[in-house]
Design a protein around this motif. Sequence first.
Motif, short mmCIF file in Angstrom:
data_model
loop_
_atom_site.label_atom_id
_atom_site.label_comp_id
_atom_site.label_asym_id
_atom_site.label_seq_id
_atom_site.Cartn_x
_atom_site.Cartn_y
_atom_site.Cartn_z
N ARG A 174 0.83 -1.20 0.00
CA ARG A 174 0.00 0.00 0.00
C ARG A 174 0.88 1.27 0.00
O ARG A 174 0.58 2.24 -0.68
CB ARG A 174 -0.91 -0.05 1.23
N THR A 175 1.96 1.23 0.74
CA THR A 175 2.87 2.39 0.78
C THR A 175 3.47 2.61 -0.60
O THR A 175 3.59 3.74 -1.08
CB THR A 175 3.99 2.18 1.82
N ARG A 176 3.83 1.52 -1.25
CA ARG A 176 4.39 1.64 -2.59
C ARG A 176 3.38 2.24 -3.57
O ARG A 176 3.74 3.04 -4.44
CB ARG A 176 4.85 0.28 -3.10
N GLU A 180 3.95 5.62 -5.73
CA GLU A 180 3.90 5.71 -7.20
C GLU A 180 2.90 6.77 -7.66
O GLU A 180 3.17 7.50 -8.62
CB GLU A 180 3.58 4.35 -7.80
N ARG A 181 1.79 6.85 -6.97
CA ARG A 181 0.81 7.89 -7.35
C ARG A 181 1.39 9.28 -7.16
O ARG A 181 1.20 10.17 -8.00
CB ARG A 181 -0.48 7.74 -6.54
N LEU A 182 2.09 9.47 -6.05
CA LEU A 182 2.68 10.80 -5.79
C LEU A 182 3.78 11.11 -6.80
O LEU A 182 3.90 12.23 -7.28
CB LEU A 182 3.27 10.84 -4.37
N ARG A 183 4.57 10.10 -7.13
CA ARG A 183 5.64 10.29 -8.10
C ARG A 183 5.06 10.72 -9.45
O ARG A 183 5.57 11.61 -10.11
CB ARG A 183 6.42 8.98 -8.24
N ASP A 184 3.96 10.09 -9.82
CA ASP A 184 3.37 10.37 -11.12
C ASP A 184 2.73 11.76 -11.21
O ASP A 184 2.43 12.22 -12.31
CB ASP A 184 2.36 9.28 -11.49
N LEU A 185 2.55 12.43 -10.08
CA LEU A 185 2.02 13.80 -10.12
C LEU A 185 3.05 14.74 -10.75
O LEU A 185 2.68 15.78 -11.29
CB LEU A 185 1.70 14.31 -8.71
N ASP A 186 4.33 14.39 -10.57
CA ASP A 186 5.40 15.17 -11.18
C ASP A 186 5.35 16.65 -10.79
O ASP A 186 5.37 17.53 -11.64
CB ASP A 186 5.30 15.01 -12.71
N LEU A 187 5.27 16.90 -9.50
CA LEU A 187 5.14 18.27 -8.99
C LEU A 187 6.51 18.92 -8.80
O LEU A 187 7.49 18.24 -8.52
CB LEU A 187 4.41 18.26 -7.64
N PRO A 188 6.56 20.25 -8.90
CA PRO A 188 7.83 20.95 -8.62
C PRO A 188 8.23 20.76 -7.15
O PRO A 188 7.37 20.78 -6.27
CB PRO A 188 7.51 22.42 -8.91
N MET A 192 10.19 12.14 -6.15
CA MET A 192 9.91 10.88 -5.44
C MET A 192 10.80 9.77 -5.95
O MET A 192 10.57 9.22 -7.02
CB MET A 192 8.46 10.48 -5.70
N ARG A 193 11.83 9.47 -5.20
CA ARG A 193 12.68 8.35 -5.63
C ARG A 193 13.08 7.40 -4.53
O ARG A 193 13.64 6.35 -4.79
CB ARG A 193 13.92 8.87 -6.36
N VAL A 194 12.78 7.74 -3.28
CA VAL A 194 13.18 6.85 -2.19
C VAL A 194 11.96 6.29 -1.47
O VAL A 194 11.07 7.04 -1.06
CB VAL A 194 14.06 7.59 -1.16
N LEU A 195 11.94 4.98 -1.35
CA LEU A 195 10.89 4.32 -0.57
C LEU A 195 11.59 3.63 0.60
O LEU A 195 12.21 2.57 0.44
CB LEU A 195 10.14 3.34 -1.46
N ALA A 206 10.04 -6.17 2.50
CA ALA A 206 9.94 -4.77 2.06
C ALA A 206 10.57 -4.58 0.68
O ALA A 206 10.01 -3.90 -0.18
CB ALA A 206 10.60 -3.85 3.09
N ILE A 207 11.71 -5.20 0.48
CA ILE A 207 12.40 -5.07 -0.82
C ILE A 207 11.56 -5.74 -1.91
O ILE A 207 11.41 -5.20 -3.02
CB ILE A 207 13.84 -5.63 -0.74
N GLU A 208 10.99 -6.89 -1.59
CA GLU A 208 10.11 -7.54 -2.58
C GLU A 208 8.95 -6.63 -2.96
O GLU A 208 8.44 -6.69 -4.08
CB GLU A 208 9.56 -8.86 -2.01
N GLU A 209 8.52 -5.79 -2.02
CA GLU A 209 7.39 -4.90 -2.29
C GLU A 209 7.83 -3.52 -2.78
O GLU A 209 7.02 -2.59 -2.80
CB GLU A 209 6.51 -4.79 -1.04
N GLY A 210 9.08 -3.37 -3.13
CA GLY A 210 9.49 -2.14 -3.80
C GLY A 210 10.36 -1.19 -3.00
O GLY A 210 10.71 -0.11 -3.49
#
Length: 225
Positions: A174-176, A180-188, A192-195, A206-210
């Motif tokens: 669910r966190t992942r 991904e949704r936040l990353r895809d907003l592409d806001l200034p 979003m690159r660290v989970l 956790a690694i299996e889930e991204g």
Amino acid sequence: MEAAENYRRLREEIPEYVTIVVAAKTRTAEEVSAVVDAGATDVGENYVQEGMEVKGALGDSAGRARWHLIGPLQKNKVNKALATFDVIQTVGDYEIAEAIDKRVERAGRDVVPVYLEINIGSEATKYGLRPDYGLIEGLVRRISRNLTHLRIEGLMTMGPRSGDPEDLRPYFRRTREIFERLRDLDLPGVDMRVLSMGMTGSYRVAIEEGSNMVRIGTAIFGARA
Ligand SMILES: *Cc1c(COP(=O)(O)O)cnc(C)c1O
């Protein structure tokens, strides 16, 4: 030193794209120093004061690691936190985000990387944002619009305590999804690159889930007193 050996073994086991943050709470500067000498790139502390002391005691070698605040930040500790930590992983509301933003320049910095902390299990005892996507997106947009000295670089979560890491899989998943949704907003101001999810008992799931950042204490230093 056993901790150094444990770190090296973990670093070999865990895929290279996953950052290992050495969770150093309660450990002495000597213990942390041995792991940094073994090549640790990232150190996490839960308390501002403890982080300052350990980092200070490491002297020049402290500069070889990135320092992460992984425990909740109080407003009256923001200046000290900004003097000590490269990354603040525990932003869970607008108030603390604003308090940090206001003090970044005075700390001689331009932009500070932060992660939003998600209380993915909606636990009453845990700090962080409830896993309500609308609420989280609203906060991200507000920070993006108003707080130019912060760069949101990721999400951090702990997940409920459990004896069986499989129980945590749905929370990590669910966190992942939120990530991904936040990353895809592409806001200034949002990159979003660290989970950041997974600890000693749960990093494999956790690694299996991204996850691409795990925070590990016990598997490096042994059980805490
Ligand atoms: C203590 C702690 C960890 C590491 O926990 P271990 O189970 O010892 O690996 C990770 N993240 C946070 C926020 C912590 O407080």
